[in-house]
Write a protein that holds these residues in place. Sequence first.
Motif, PDB file in Angstrom:
ATOM      1  N   UNK A 175      14.415 -39.106 -70.967  1.00 26.21           N
ATOM      2  CA  UNK A 175      15.284 -40.063 -70.007  1.00 26.21           C
ATOM      3  C   UNK A 175      14.849 -40.281 -68.584  1.00 26.21           C
ATOM      4  N   UNK A 176      13.857 -39.437 -68.164  1.00 29.81           N
ATOM      5  CA  UNK A 176      13.268 -39.199 -67.116  1.00 29.81           C
ATOM      6  C   UNK A 176      11.863 -40.025 -67.711  1.00 29.81           C
ATOM      7  N   UNK A 177      11.548 -40.406 -68.865  1.00 31.41           N
ATOM      8  CA  UNK A 177      10.461 -41.302 -69.196  1.00 31.41           C
ATOM      9  C   UNK A 177      10.126 -42.536 -68.766  1.00 31.41           C
ATOM     10  N   UNK A 178       9.051 -43.093 -68.565  1.00 29.06           N
ATOM     11  CA  UNK A 178       9.201 -44.966 -67.385  1.00 29.06           C
ATOM     12  C   UNK A 178       8.056 -45.640 -68.173  1.00 29.06           C
ATOM     13  N   UNK A 179       8.579 -46.346 -68.857  1.00 28.87           N
ATOM     14  CA  UNK A 179       7.228 -46.900 -69.502  1.00 28.87           C
ATOM     15  C   UNK A 179       7.443 -48.849 -68.598  1.00 28.87           C
ATOM     16  N   UNK A 180       6.330 -48.926 -68.542  1.00 26.09           N
ATOM     17  CA  UNK A 180       6.266 -50.797 -68.456  1.00 26.09           C
ATOM     18  C   UNK A 180       5.811 -51.676 -68.860  1.00 26.09           C
ATOM     19  N   UNK A 217       2.246 -61.512 -65.940  1.00 24.47           N
ATOM     20  CA  UNK A 217       2.579 -62.781 -64.532  1.00 24.47           C
ATOM     21  C   UNK A 217       4.625 -62.084 -64.319  1.00 24.47           C
ATOM     22  N   UNK A 218       5.226 -61.335 -65.459  1.00 22.25           N
ATOM     23  CA  UNK A 218       6.133 -60.845 -66.177  1.00 22.25           C
ATOM     24  C   UNK A 218       6.567 -59.094 -66.026  1.00 22.25           C
ATOM     25  N   UNK A 219       6.753 -57.973 -65.456  1.00 22.52           N
ATOM     26  CA  UNK A 219       6.287 -56.871 -65.638  1.00 22.52           C
ATOM     27  C   UNK A 219       8.287 -56.411 -66.137  1.00 22.52           C
ATOM     28  N   UNK A 220       8.119 -55.383 -66.933  1.00 25.84           N
ATOM     29  CA  UNK A 220       9.234 -54.456 -67.112  1.00 25.84           C
ATOM     30  C   UNK A 220       9.380 -52.912 -66.990  1.00 25.84           C
ATOM     31  N   UNK A 221      10.058 -52.724 -66.485  1.00 26.82           N
ATOM     32  CA  UNK A 221       9.808 -50.646 -66.870  1.00 26.82           C
ATOM     33  C   UNK A 221      11.133 -50.550 -67.009  1.00 26.82           C
ATOM     34  N   UNK A 222      11.257 -49.887 -68.280  1.00 28.46           N
ATOM     35  CA  UNK A 222      12.264 -48.781 -68.700  1.00 28.46           C
ATOM     36  C   UNK A 222      12.524 -47.502 -69.026  1.00 28.46           C
ATOM     37  N   UNK A 223      13.350 -47.574 -68.611  1.00 30.64           N
ATOM     38  CA  UNK A 223      13.185 -45.842 -68.932  1.00 30.64           C
ATOM     39  C   UNK A 223      13.433 -45.138 -69.981  1.00 30.64           C
ATOM     40  N   UNK A 224      13.632 -44.063 -69.222  1.00 29.60           N
ATOM     41  CA  UNK A 224      13.789 -42.711 -71.125  1.00 29.60           C
ATOM     42  C   UNK A 224      14.762 -43.248 -71.854  1.00 29.60           C
ATOM     43  N   UNK A 225      15.825 -43.541 -71.635  1.00 29.92           N
ATOM     44  CA  UNK A 225      17.137 -44.110 -72.258  1.00 29.92           C
ATOM     45  C   UNK A 225      17.061 -45.975 -72.372  1.00 29.92           C
ATOM     46  N   UNK A 244       9.727 -55.886 -74.942  1.00 29.85           N
ATOM     47  CA  UNK A 244       9.554 -55.667 -76.343  1.00 29.85           C
ATOM     48  C   UNK A 244       7.703 -54.680 -75.838  1.00 29.85           C
ATOM     49  N   UNK A 245       7.416 -54.989 -75.250  1.00 36.14           N
ATOM     50  CA  UNK A 245       5.444 -54.059 -74.739  1.00 36.14           C
ATOM     51  C   UNK A 245       6.965 -52.646 -74.051  1.00 36.14           C
ATOM     52  N   UNK A 246       7.369 -52.741 -72.996  1.00 32.88           N
ATOM     53  CA  UNK A 246       7.870 -51.587 -72.666  1.00 32.88           C
ATOM     54  C   UNK A 246       8.655 -50.718 -73.445  1.00 32.88           C
ATOM     55  N   UNK A 247       9.288 -51.391 -74.474  1.00 26.39           N
ATOM     56  CA  UNK A 247      10.742 -50.248 -75.404  1.00 26.39           C
ATOM     57  C   UNK A 247       9.269 -49.887 -76.621  1.00 26.39           C
ATOM     58  N   UNK A 248       8.051 -50.731 -76.974  1.00 19.91           N
ATOM     59  CA  UNK A 248       7.872 -50.056 -78.004  1.00 19.91           C
ATOM     60  C   UNK A 248       6.582 -47.967 -77.051  1.00 19.91           C
ATOM     61  N   UNK A 249       6.377 -49.009 -76.114  1.00 17.42           N
ATOM     62  CA  UNK A 249       5.394 -47.870 -75.228  1.00 17.42           C
ATOM     63  C   UNK A 249       6.300 -46.907 -75.110  1.00 17.42           C
ATOM     64  N   UNK A 250       7.440 -47.226 -74.100  1.00 20.31           N
ATOM     65  CA  UNK A 250       8.238 -46.115 -74.272  1.00 20.31           C
ATOM     66  C   UNK A 250       8.823 -45.230 -75.961  1.00 20.31           C
ATOM     67  N   UNK A 251       8.974 -45.431 -76.799  1.00 16.87           N
ATOM     68  CA  UNK A 251       9.030 -45.108 -77.979  1.00 16.87           C
ATOM     69  C   UNK A 251       7.460 -44.432 -78.880  1.00 16.87           C
ATOM     70  N   UNK A 252       6.796 -45.162 -78.030  1.00 13.35           N
ATOM     71  CA  UNK A 252       5.240 -44.374 -78.531  1.00 13.35           C
ATOM     72  C   UNK A 252       5.296 -42.611 -77.174  1.00 13.35           C
TER      73      UNK A 252
END
Length: 106
Positions: free
Chosen positions: A25-30, A37-45, A75-83
């Motif tokens: 839950x404390x992870x982050x993925x950008x 040009x567009x960046x999105x950061x997702x948390x572990x949830x 989608x890129x952030x979600x993939x990184x978070x899954x890894x």
Amino acid sequence: MNFTDMMKQAAGLQQKMEEMQEKIAGLEAEGSAGAGLVKVTLNGKGYASRVTIDPSLMVEGEREVLEDLMTAAINDAKSKLEVQSQEQMKSLTQGIPMPPGMKLPF
């Protein structure tokens, strides 16, 4: 291994699993799209905690391009978070005999 030992191991695994879920839950993925040009950061949830859009994309009539880039960045952030989550889970299950094909969390 007797039943008592198995129960102790199961209780220990449950505690480790709860700790791992907190850690994940404390992870982050950008994720990024359009060469950054567009960046999105997702948390572990999986919730977005930050969105950055380059001002050059704020052009009248380019809404579809921006929407596509936002989708790609998420989608890129979600993939990184899954890894990252999978790597954390591997460290939890190391040394624990698991039946073939069984994955945690169940």
